[in-house]
Write a protein that holds these residues in place. Structure first.
Motif, PDB file in Angstrom:
ATOM      1  N   SER A 507      18.278  36.764  51.557  1.00 38.17           N
ATOM      2  CA  SER A 507      18.935  35.548  51.095  1.00 38.17           C
ATOM      3  C   SER A 507      19.247  34.620  52.261  1.00 38.17           C
ATOM      4  O   SER A 507      19.822  35.036  53.267  1.00 38.17           O
ATOM      5  CB  SER A 507      20.235  35.885  50.356  1.00 38.17           C
ATOM      6  OG  SER A 507      20.904  34.699  49.978  1.00 38.17           O
ATOM      7  N   ALA A 508      18.847  33.369  52.105  1.00 38.05           N
ATOM      8  CA  ALA A 508      19.143  32.345  53.107  1.00 38.05           C
ATOM      9  C   ALA A 508      20.137  31.330  52.570  1.00 38.05           C
ATOM     10  O   ALA A 508      20.420  30.325  53.228  1.00 38.05           O
ATOM     11  CB  ALA A 508      17.856  31.635  53.530  1.00 38.05           C
ATOM     12  N   TYR A 512      25.072  38.465  48.785  1.00 34.29           N
ATOM     13  CA  TYR A 512      25.215  39.235  47.551  1.00 34.29           C
ATOM     14  C   TYR A 512      26.590  39.888  47.515  1.00 34.29           C
ATOM     15  O   TYR A 512      27.077  40.389  48.518  1.00 34.29           O
ATOM     16  CB  TYR A 512      24.158  40.334  47.472  1.00 34.29           C
ATOM     17  CG  TYR A 512      22.737  39.842  47.372  1.00 34.29           C
ATOM     18  CD1 TYR A 512      22.195  39.480  46.142  1.00 34.29           C
ATOM     19  CD2 TYR A 512      21.934  39.763  48.500  1.00 34.29           C
ATOM     20  CE1 TYR A 512      20.883  39.037  46.047  1.00 34.29           C
ATOM     21  CE2 TYR A 512      20.621  39.325  48.411  1.00 34.29           C
ATOM     22  CZ  TYR A 512      20.097  38.961  47.187  1.00 34.29           C
ATOM     23  OH  TYR A 512      18.801  38.535  47.104  1.00 34.29           O
ATOM     24  N   GLU A 513      27.223  39.851  46.342  1.00 28.10           N
ATOM     25  CA  GLU A 513      28.490  40.548  46.146  1.00 28.10           C
ATOM     26  C   GLU A 513      28.238  41.714  45.201  1.00 28.10           C
ATOM     27  O   GLU A 513      27.716  41.531  44.088  1.00 28.10           O
ATOM     28  CB  GLU A 513      29.552  39.614  45.573  1.00 28.10           C
ATOM     29  CG  GLU A 513      30.928  40.247  45.494  1.00 28.10           C
ATOM     30  CD  GLU A 513      31.994  39.252  45.073  1.00 28.10           C
ATOM     31  OE1 GLU A 513      31.757  38.038  45.237  1.00 28.10           O
ATOM     32  OE2 GLU A 513      33.034  39.680  44.559  1.00 28.10           O
ATOM     33  N   ALA A 514      28.569  42.907  45.630  1.00 28.20           N
ATOM     34  CA  ALA A 514      28.184  44.116  44.914  1.00 28.20           C
ATOM     35  C   ALA A 514      29.104  44.393  43.738  1.00 28.20           C
ATOM     36  O   ALA A 514      30.287  44.051  43.739  1.00 28.20           O
ATOM     37  CB  ALA A 514      28.180  45.308  45.865  1.00 28.20           C
ATOM     38  N   LYS A 527      36.332  43.887  48.003  1.00 35.15           N
ATOM     39  CA  LYS A 527      35.028  43.295  47.706  1.00 35.15           C
ATOM     40  C   LYS A 527      34.006  43.730  48.752  1.00 35.15           C
ATOM     41  O   LYS A 527      34.348  44.005  49.918  1.00 35.15           O
ATOM     42  CB  LYS A 527      35.108  41.765  47.676  1.00 35.15           C
ATOM     43  CG  LYS A 527      36.245  41.219  46.816  1.00 35.15           C
ATOM     44  CD  LYS A 527      36.102  41.624  45.350  1.00 35.15           C
ATOM     45  CE  LYS A 527      37.262  41.074  44.512  1.00 35.15           C
ATOM     46  NZ  LYS A 527      37.182  41.495  43.097  1.00 35.15           N
ATOM     47  N   PHE A 528      32.736  43.754  48.333  1.00 31.00           N
ATOM     48  CA  PHE A 528      31.645  44.186  49.200  1.00 31.00           C
ATOM     49  C   PHE A 528      30.547  43.133  49.205  1.00 31.00           C
ATOM     50  O   PHE A 528      30.061  42.739  48.140  1.00 31.00           O
ATOM     51  CB  PHE A 528      31.100  45.536  48.729  1.00 31.00           C
ATOM     52  CG  PHE A 528      32.134  46.626  48.694  1.00 31.00           C
ATOM     53  CD1 PHE A 528      32.365  47.406  49.815  1.00 31.00           C
ATOM     54  CD2 PHE A 528      32.896  46.849  47.551  1.00 31.00           C
ATOM     55  CE1 PHE A 528      33.335  48.402  49.801  1.00 31.00           C
ATOM     56  CE2 PHE A 528      33.855  47.840  47.519  1.00 31.00           C
ATOM     57  CZ  PHE A 528      34.085  48.613  48.650  1.00 31.00           C
ATOM     58  N   PHE A 529      30.181  42.676  50.394  1.00 30.93           N
ATOM     59  CA  PHE A 529      29.180  41.627  50.550  1.00 30.93           C
ATOM     60  C   PHE A 529      27.980  42.177  51.329  1.00 30.93           C
ATOM     61  O   PHE A 529      28.145  42.873  52.342  1.00 30.93           O
ATOM     62  CB  PHE A 529      29.772  40.425  51.274  1.00 30.93           C
ATOM     63  CG  PHE A 529      31.004  39.861  50.608  1.00 30.93           C
ATOM     64  CD1 PHE A 529      30.884  38.965  49.569  1.00 30.93           C
ATOM     65  CD2 PHE A 529      32.272  40.253  51.016  1.00 30.93           C
ATOM     66  CE1 PHE A 529      32.016  38.446  48.943  1.00 30.93           C
ATOM     67  CE2 PHE A 529      33.407  39.758  50.402  1.00 30.93           C
ATOM     68  CZ  PHE A 529      33.276  38.845  49.360  1.00 30.93           C
ATOM     69  N   LEU A 530      26.771  41.839  50.865  1.00 31.26           N
ATOM     70  CA  LEU A 530      25.553  42.383  51.468  1.00 31.26           C
ATOM     71  C   LEU A 530      24.491  41.302  51.616  1.00 31.26           C
ATOM     72  O   LEU A 530      24.468  40.329  50.869  1.00 31.26           O
ATOM     73  CB  LEU A 530      24.964  43.509  50.599  1.00 31.26           C
ATOM     74  CG  LEU A 530      25.844  44.693  50.215  1.00 31.26           C
ATOM     75  CD1 LEU A 530      25.146  45.538  49.173  1.00 31.26           C
ATOM     76  CD2 LEU A 530      26.152  45.534  51.440  1.00 31.26           C
ATOM     77  N   SER A 548      26.746  41.254  61.112  1.00 27.76           N
ATOM     78  CA  SER A 548      26.835  42.326  60.106  1.00 27.76           C
ATOM     79  C   SER A 548      25.938  42.006  58.919  1.00 27.76           C
ATOM     80  O   SER A 548      25.823  40.851  58.492  1.00 27.76           O
ATOM     81  CB  SER A 548      28.280  42.484  59.613  1.00 27.76           C
ATOM     82  OG  SER A 548      29.153  42.768  60.685  1.00 27.76           O
ATOM     83  N   ALA A 549      25.319  43.047  58.359  1.00 25.50           N
ATOM     84  CA  ALA A 549      24.524  42.878  57.145  1.00 25.50           C
ATOM     85  C   ALA A 549      25.282  43.346  55.912  1.00 25.50           C
ATOM     86  O   ALA A 549      24.878  43.066  54.790  1.00 25.50           O
ATOM     87  CB  ALA A 549      23.208  43.636  57.260  1.00 25.50           C
ATOM     88  N   ALA A 550      26.378  44.074  56.129  1.00 26.27           N
ATOM     89  CA  ALA A 550      27.240  44.518  55.044  1.00 26.27           C
ATOM     90  C   ALA A 550      28.684  44.417  55.514  1.00 26.27           C
ATOM     91  O   ALA A 550      28.989  44.655  56.679  1.00 26.27           O
ATOM     92  CB  ALA A 550      26.914  45.952  54.630  1.00 26.27           C
ATOM     93  N   CYS A 551      29.571  44.047  54.590  1.00 28.56           N
ATOM     94  CA  CYS A 551      30.955  43.781  54.974  1.00 28.56           C
ATOM     95  C   CYS A 551      31.861  44.053  53.785  1.00 28.56           C
ATOM     96  O   CYS A 551      31.499  43.802  52.634  1.00 28.56           O
ATOM     97  CB  CYS A 551      31.078  42.316  55.418  1.00 28.56           C
ATOM     98  SG  CYS A 551      32.756  41.748  55.770  1.00 28.56           S
TER      99      CYS A 551
END
Length: 908
Positions: A507-508, A512-514, A527-530, A548-551
């Motif tokens: 994604s540019a 994404y929110e899981a 919350k989890f963002f990827l 980071s690629a995940a947070c």
């Protein structure tokens, strides 16, 4: 729709598969144990034969050679690979991702003992200070085009196996030495794998492409440079069961299952040919530079075999394309036509900037422009500029020059320009040409300025003169503007050597929110963002650690601003395939709150689900409070699929998504409005109205492109080279709004594109699914064999307009004269006595098989062999894109002979 009645036709399915009895795989001494009931054994053999399918071409007629003294000669083209230069007096040292050290040498032995054993060839140094001997000697092997060193004779491991090491060699013509890499592994693994990229694994380059720029200027002086495409190799189906390998600017690398004739950029692979010596054909030698024909950027490539099998690639501008695969159009006369969409064919560009077509990343050196830079070497001084120079001693229009000691004499080394180019090695560069006369009147000085990522962050590095010969000055300049380390978002399926490309999920525009499985004890405000294969995007309010690629973050209902952000890992490790899933890991995150000695990490498992669209990540498990495991159902990794075209209703049916699309809702009366051809022999083309519904249409559903690709012909006697037909390629693409584009490649080839939201249900997507809402919710956990279908998604699910809804219908709700009987789909068949007999026969067969199987499998050795047999399945995952730089994702090694249950889970 019931799955029992579906007739699935997978694109480019390998042919030549045959059934092979168990006796051909398991020795008869293992089958017949004393006085086993022969009839039972025959039933076991029959049942096993149904699942034990072996490809004739790759097993019964494969290339397998063992080299001598690190030299091996392949027999097809008499190419000798000499690897003796890889021998090292000091041995080779490689670190894994968990900082364990591998020490090895090829063509020789280690000088020091390993675990007290002298004369070994490979040693593993564990983090606990113990040593493991991985092999006493290495052997160079060539197997179906794959070069690798096999280390054998290691220490005992477990289950009767020994430790081993395999080093797979990949070709790279680059002069930049790439570091060796170790495939991630588990603690109980016995077999280890590495990748070694070297020019010694390459076939010799033809002289015409050793130094080619692969560029051309148009009438305005704009330079099109296609050289970055040379590191890509694509698997392009021919829609008849076979395929092409296609690349540009450089030849296709000789490698695993790509034993193409030397110098070819278009290679035809006959999938029906079991003899590997007759399987690969040259359909086009590399064209060193593109040309411009009728305003189109093209490459003309002639076959060296002289069998009326040449090729032509037409490059089309597409600023949004990232590693877009070429499309096979058709054959016209003796020429196979391909269309390749790429941003490199676009004329629009930014000042002093260039886009890497493989990653979509833009390199911009404009901040370095305007000033002059100086490089001194011995008693010589060089001055140059980046894209422009405001003040310079080189003279007006000059981009680089050599100055004498007293600056009394100036030698021009090339004219200034702002055409930043992108090198095959992955480095942006400037090329200044047409300088002062060099050795001969027809030779003039040129300067190449290559920008490389700075090696010492924060330290100012001066430009360096690398070379000054053959009338070219080569300068390297370190800058953070050239830094990029994107991981590959492509992995290869070991069972069929087809590649899976998840780059459409990069994604540019948003993160994404899981979703969260409701059975997990996760606070509602967490919350989890990827992102996929790339770092998270910088978005106002989300302060995750950079890169980071995940947070994870805390986001309450009263305050939407995320707080307490923690990194859950960085995109350092490329995709791996674990059975029929693709796995992505992010490591080295922030300190785990529950264990300060452990870093947070993320694991994402992707799997194919045609109806899922792009899909959404779902948190399914938290292991040891610090490792977060997500699952992601997506159709991006699903293979291309041939849908059913029904002429009577002018519709396309997909059994994958259970959807039928009425084409007359997209094209009124089933007519395509095209440009009128007054001189055409076809009445349809003279009228500019092509009747779609009356044609013999092949419809290929491509989930990655969210499109249906339709191929058919319109009769026109004037097209002799195409058998009296105009070949039409119609691409129906999912999108929010409708648009129609006509691209006439030649008088006998017509390429059309229709964007419509009505196509979206057919490809398991919605026209608006690429826009997030930022909503997080929970879902019920899946069962052991069920597929997760989120009821809510962080990705907007806007309703499709009424017209789209009426034209896209569940396939089971409609039928027509072309459809199969309803019993084929819904199972409403007559349940007479024949069914009872079949059921009894099946139950008897199962009982006998179980009894015989118990007798057969009591011996552990027989169990291992049958387990290996069933592992050799062809997982239903394949895709058309192949990257030369990611050949490491494909292991040729026989998994049944070298891998344990835990080993094969770590393979790329």
């Amino acid at each position: 729709m019931s799955t029992t009645g579906r007739r699935r036709k997978s694109i480019a399915t390998p042919k030549g598969w045959r059934q092979q009895p168990l006796s051909a795989i398991v020795p008869s001494s293992h089958i017949a144990s004393n006085c086993c009931n022969q009839w039972i054994m025959m039933m076991i053999v029959a049942v096993t034969a149904l699942v034990a399918t072996y490809p004739v071409g790759s097993e019964a007629n494969s290339l397998a050679l063992i080299g001598e003294n690190c030299i091996v000669t392949e027999p097809l083209y008499n190419i000798t690979f000499n690897l003796t230069e890889l021998d090292s007096e000091l041995a080779h040292h490689v670190k894994s991702d968990i900082n364990e050290r591998f020490l090895f040498d090829v063509c020789d032995h280690l000088k020091n003992p390993c675990n007290g054993i002298s004369g070994g060839a490979a040693c593993l140094y564990r983090n606990n200070q113990t040593q493991v001997l991985l092999g006493m000697q290495s052997t160079l092997q060539l197997t179906d085009g794959r070069l690798h060193f096999n280390f054998t004779g290691g220490e005992p491991c477990r289950n009767g196996r020994n430790f081993s090491l395999d080093i797979i060699l990949m070709c790279s013509y680059s002069t930049v030495q790439e570091p060796l890499s170790v495939i991630p592994y588990s603690a109980d693994q016995c077999g280890y794998f590495m990748f070694w990229t070297t020019k010694l694994a390459c076939a010799p380059l033809p002289d015409r492409v050793k130094t080619n720029e692969c560029a051309v200027k148009d009438e305005t002086g704009y330079t099109f440079n296609l050289l970055p495409l040379s590191h890509l190799r694509y698997h392009v189906p021919d829609r008849s069961g076979s395929h092409f390998f296609v690349t540009a600017c450089k030849p296709i690398h000789y490698g695993h299952m790509t034993m193409c004739p030397p110098g070819s950029s278009v290679c035809f692979v006959n999938s029906t040919e079991s003899d590997y010596r007759k399987r690969y054909h040259d359909y086009g030698q590399t064209d060193p530079n593109p040309t411009i024909e009728n305003g189109k950027l093209v490459m003309n490539m002639n076959s060296s075999e002289g069998k009326c099998q040449n090729s032509k690639i037409i490059f089309e501008c597409d600023p949004t394309a990232q590693e877009e695969a070429p499309e096979y159009v058709a054959k016209e006369g003796c020429v196979h036509l391909f269309e390749w969409r790429t941003p490199l064919a676009c004329k629009e560009k930014k000042f002093c900037a260039v886009v890497d077509p493989s990653s979509g990343m833009m390199f911009n050196m404009s901040s370095l422009a305007g000033q002059s830079y100086t490089v001194k070497e011995a008693n010589r001084s060089y001055e140059f500029g980046i894209c422009k120079m405001d003040k310079s001693q080189c003279g007006e229009g000059s981009g680089a020059c050599e100055l004498t000691k007293d600056n009394s004499e100036v030698v021009g080394l090339g004219n200034l320009n702002d055409d930043l180019l992108y090198n095959i090695t992955g480095a942006p560069y400037l090329l200044y040409k047409s300088g002062s006369i060099c050795k001969q009147p027809d030779q003039r000085w040129s300067t190449k300025i290559e920008f490389i990522c700075e090696t010492d962050k924060g330290a100012k590095a001066e430009p360096k003169l690398v070379e000054n010969n053959n009338c070219e000055v080569y300068i390297q300049m370190e800058t953070e503007l050239a830094c990029t380390e994107p991981i590959s978002c492509v992995a290869t399926n070991l069972s069929n050597d087809q590649q899976i490309d998840l780059s459409p999920l990069i994604s540019a525009e948003y993160n994404y929110e899981a979703l969260v499985n409701e059975t997990l004890a996760i606070a509602k405000d967490k919350k989890f963002f990827l992102n996929v294969c790339r770092p998270l995007l910088s978005i106002y309010g989300l302060g995750c650690p950079g890169g980071s690629a995940a947070c994870m973050a805390v986001q309450s209902a009263n305050d939407p601003t995320p707080k307490e952000e923690l990194s859950m890992g960085y995109p350092d490790i490329s995709l791996i395939i674990v059975r029929d899933r693709v796995q992505l890991k992010y490591l080295r995150g922030s300190d785990c709150p529950q264990d300060k000695d452990t870093k947070l990490s993320t694991e994402i498992e992707f799997y194919c689900q045609p109806k899922a669209g792009r899909g959404v990540p779902i948190l399914q498990e938290v292991m040891h409070d610090c490792h977060y495991r997500f699952e992601w159902a997506t159709n991006v990794m699903c293979p291309q699929y041939e849908g059913e075209f029904h002429a009577k209703t002018c519709s396309i049916v997909s059994n994958d998504t259970d959807v039928r699309v009425d084409l007359q809702k997209i094209f009124p009366n089933g007519e395509l409005d095209v440009n009128q051809r007054k001189n055409s022999a076809s009445q349809e083309l003279r009228d500019g109205k092509v009747q779609l519904c009356t044609k013999n249409v092949t419809a290929v559903i491509d989930y990655r492109d969210r499109a249906v690709k339709m191929f058919f012909a319109v009769a026109d006697a004037s097209c002799e080279g195409t058998g009296g037909n105009i070949n039409v390629n119609l691409k129906l693409e999912c999108g929010n709004s409708s648009s129609f584009i006509i691209n006439e490649q030649s008088p006998c080839h017509l390429i059309l594109k229709q964007v419509s939201p009505q196509v979206c249900p057919l490809v398991g997507a919605s026209g608006s699914e690429d826009h997030p809402t930022g909503t997080t919710t929970t879902i019920k956990p899946p069962g052991p064999t069920s597929i997760v279908t989120p009821t809510k998604s962080p990705i907007t699910s806007t309703a499709i307009p009424t017209a789209a809804t009426s034209s896209s219908t569940p396939a089971s709700e409609k039928s027509d004269g072309d459809s199969k009987a309803p019993s084929d789909v819904h199972g409403n068949t007559d349940s007479g006595g024949g069914s009872v007999g079949i059921i009894l026969a099946v139950l008897t067969l199962i009982s006998l098989t179980g009894a015989g199987g118990f007798m057969l499998l009591r011996n552990p050795e027989r169990r291992d062999q049958l387990r290996a047999l069933f592992r050799r399945r062809n997982v239903l995952v394949q895709y058309s894109r192949v990257r030369t730089s990611n050949d490491e994702a494909s292991l040729l090694m026989n998994p049944t002979a070298t891998l344990s249950d835990s080993d094969d889970e770590m393979l790329i």
